[in-house]
Scaffold this active site. Structure first.
Site, short mmCIF file in Angstrom:
data_model
loop_
_atom_site.label_atom_id
_atom_site.label_comp_id
_atom_site.label_asym_id
_atom_site.label_seq_id
_atom_site.Cartn_x
_atom_site.Cartn_y
_atom_site.Cartn_z
N HIS A 120 0.93 -1.03 -0.02
CA HIS A 120 -0.01 0.16 -0.12
C HIS A 120 0.89 1.14 0.05
CE1 HIS A 120 -2.85 3.05 1.79
NE2 HIS A 120 -3.75 2.33 1.43
N GLN A 200 -4.40 -4.94 7.27
CA GLN A 200 -5.63 -5.84 6.52
C GLN A 200 -5.57 -7.03 7.55
OE1 GLN A 200 -7.92 -5.16 4.61
NE2 GLN A 200 -6.98 -3.15 3.65
N LYS A 223 -10.09 -0.26 10.83
CA LYS A 223 -10.14 -1.64 9.85
C LYS A 223 -10.61 -2.62 10.58
CE LYS A 223 -7.01 0.11 6.37
NZ LYS A 223 -7.74 0.13 5.31
N CYS A 361 -4.52 2.48 -3.66
CA CYS A 361 -3.30 2.98 -3.11
C CYS A 361 -2.22 1.92 -3.19
CB CYS A 361 -3.48 3.35 -1.52
SG CYS A 361 -4.54 4.60 -1.06
C1 LIG Z 1 -2.23 -2.83 3.72
C2 LIG Z 1 -2.65 -1.47 4.23
N1 LIG Z 1 -1.73 -0.76 4.71
C3 LIG Z 1 -1.91 0.61 5.26
C4 LIG Z 1 -3.32 1.06 5.09
C5 LIG Z 1 -3.22 2.51 5.45
O1 LIG Z 1 -4.13 2.57 6.80
P1 LIG Z 1 -4.53 3.97 7.31
O2 LIG Z 1 -5.39 4.81 6.01
O3 LIG Z 1 -5.63 3.42 8.20
O4 LIG Z 1 -3.54 4.57 7.88
C6 LIG Z 1 -4.17 0.32 4.44
C7 LIG Z 1 -5.52 1.09 4.03
O5 LIG Z 1 -5.94 0.75 3.17
C8 LIG Z 1 -3.98 -0.85 4.08
O6 LIG Z 1 -4.85 -1.51 3.13
#
Ligand SMILES: Cc1ncc(COP(=O)(O)O)c(C=O)c1O
Length: 403
Positions: A120, A200, A223, A361
């Site tokens: 991500h 996740q 999440k 992302c």
């Molecule tokens: C694998 C992964 N890492 C990081 C994030 C970022 O999370 P946050 O936006 O809650 O900081 C996400 C969000 O979709 C994600 O799916």
């Protein structure tokens, strides 16, 4: 059991375009059970106070409740001590903390950090920014045809200059569950620090930091049934103690003189300013909610639904599902040949089904898959078979209308 669980999510009674909601976007954010929402309002209605500051009764109670959730989080991930739990605003914030503090304490120009093609952006951009500032080198483990990390490639990337491996536990696009324990062992043997993005994983499976033997783990409350604006960074205490703070401000100091400032102990050194007190306290309810259902039940229910959707989607002409890893979580990304992903998502939305379309992302992974966007359906503990049936009817309709 599922009907009882569903009854704890009043949002499932919401109408979308006049139809009852089918929520298949839990990888973006999970729904929140009533107990979490009620805990937030209880705090603001009856307990509102800042933590760690005043001696009055409400403040002492807020501090006690806040610190109780730190202890609960410690137990939840099997950390060795509550001081290994730092509250942040989310996974992104946790990785930024590391990309600043960890690199400045342990790395020098020319050192290397290994990421992967399935990360991500929040596990790429902070490292990229640190690399630009400090002259570090970023390398990427490639993802193979089945959507798994190429571990031979990982081994070939490691040099004497490799200092950090930072990887996602579960891909937010492919659903791949990476062999994190194995990778941490490999890294440890070579004196490389490991950072795990567990965003996740936390609502889907038991995550035990001592079993994984990772050095750091980052995740977001929103999440995993908790509120927005709360995250966790776990770090081994021996490492955290050697790291400088990332943010400066109130609550993180020992003594301030203009010529010299000394910092508070871990974890407070990393928690500058007023934290999301209500959010952290309500996050405790989210942990209790997940624990009460049990991860065996959660994973089984979600995997059964994923397999059912997978087989139904494959019956629809022109559907291509991305990734076929051996270990896969409850996430399915797909496209209908000849149709743009966002058009599929909007037709499906008209039928009351919430899915996400885009690059998620993960532009580096999109490039690897040779697509601009995919449609992603992701499951939560509140989904049922009828949600999948509604989704399949909606995808068939999208194909009919858009082709
Ligand atoms: C694998 C992964 N890492 C990081 C994030 C970022 O999370 P946050 O936006 O809650 O900081 C996400 C969000 O979709 C994600 O799916």
């Amino acid at each position: 059991m599922i009907e009882k669980i569903r009854s704890e999510f009043p949002i499932l009674g919401t109408k979308v375009h006049g139809k009852s909601l089918v929520y298949l976007d839990s990888a973006a954010t999970s729904l929140k059970p009533q107990s979490v929402v009620e805990r937030l309002s209880q705090f603001y209605n009856f307990e509102n106070a800042n933590v760690h500051r005043a001696a009055h009764e409400l403040s002492a109670t807020a501090t006690e409740n806040f610190e109780r959730v730190r202890a609960l989080t410690c137990k939840f991930i099997n950390a060795s001590s509550s001081s290994e739990i730092i509250f942040t605003s989310g996974t992104t914030d946790s990785v930024n903390l590391l990309a600043n503090s960890l690199t400045s304490s342990f790395l020098k120009s020319g050192d290397e950090i290994i990421l992967s093609e399935m990360e991500h952006h929040s596990n790429i951009v902070p490292w990229y920014m640190a690399a630009k500032k400090m002259g570090l080198v970023l390398k990427m483990i490639s993802v193979d045809e089945s959507g798994e990390l190429d571990l031979d490639h990982l081994e070939s990337l490691i040099t004497k200059k490799t200092k950090i491996i930072s990887l996602t536990y579960i891909s937010n696009v492919l659903g791949t569950i990476n062999p994190i324990q194995k990778i941490c062992k490999l890294a440890k043997n070579k004196n490389i620090l490991t950072v795990i993005d567990a965003a996740q994983a936390m609502a889907f499976m038991r995550v035990d930091v001592r079993e994984l033997d990772c050095d750091f783990l980052a995740f977001s409350a929103h999440k995993m049934m908790g509120p927005f604006g709360v995250g966790v960074l776990y770090g081994k205490s021996g490492l955290l103690e050697k790291m400088p703070p990332f943010h400066g401000g109130g609550g993180m100091i020992d003594e301030v003189k203009i010529e010299n400032i000394t910092f508070a102990d871990v974890p407070f050194r990393f928690e500058a300013g007023t934290p999301n007190i209500s959010g952290v306290i309500a996050f405790g309810k989210a942990i209790e909610f997940l624990e009460a259902i049990g991860f065996e039940n959660i994973s089984k229910l979600e995997l059964d639904l994923r397999s059912y959707m997978d087989s139904k989607l494959r019956e629809i002409k022109g559907v291509k599902i991305y990734g076929k890893p051996k270990e896969k979580a409850a996430i399915i990304s797909f496209n209908i040949e000849g149709v743009h992903a966002s058009d599929v998502a909007s037709v499906v939305d008209q039928m009351g089904v919430a899915v996400r379309a885009g690059h998620h992302c993960a532009q580096i992974l999109m490039r690897k898959l040779a697509v601009h966007a995919v449609v992603r359906a992701s499951f939560g503990i509140y989904n049922n078979k009828s949600d999948v049936d509604r989704m399949i009817v909606a995808v068939e309709k999208a194909r009919e209308l858009l082709l």
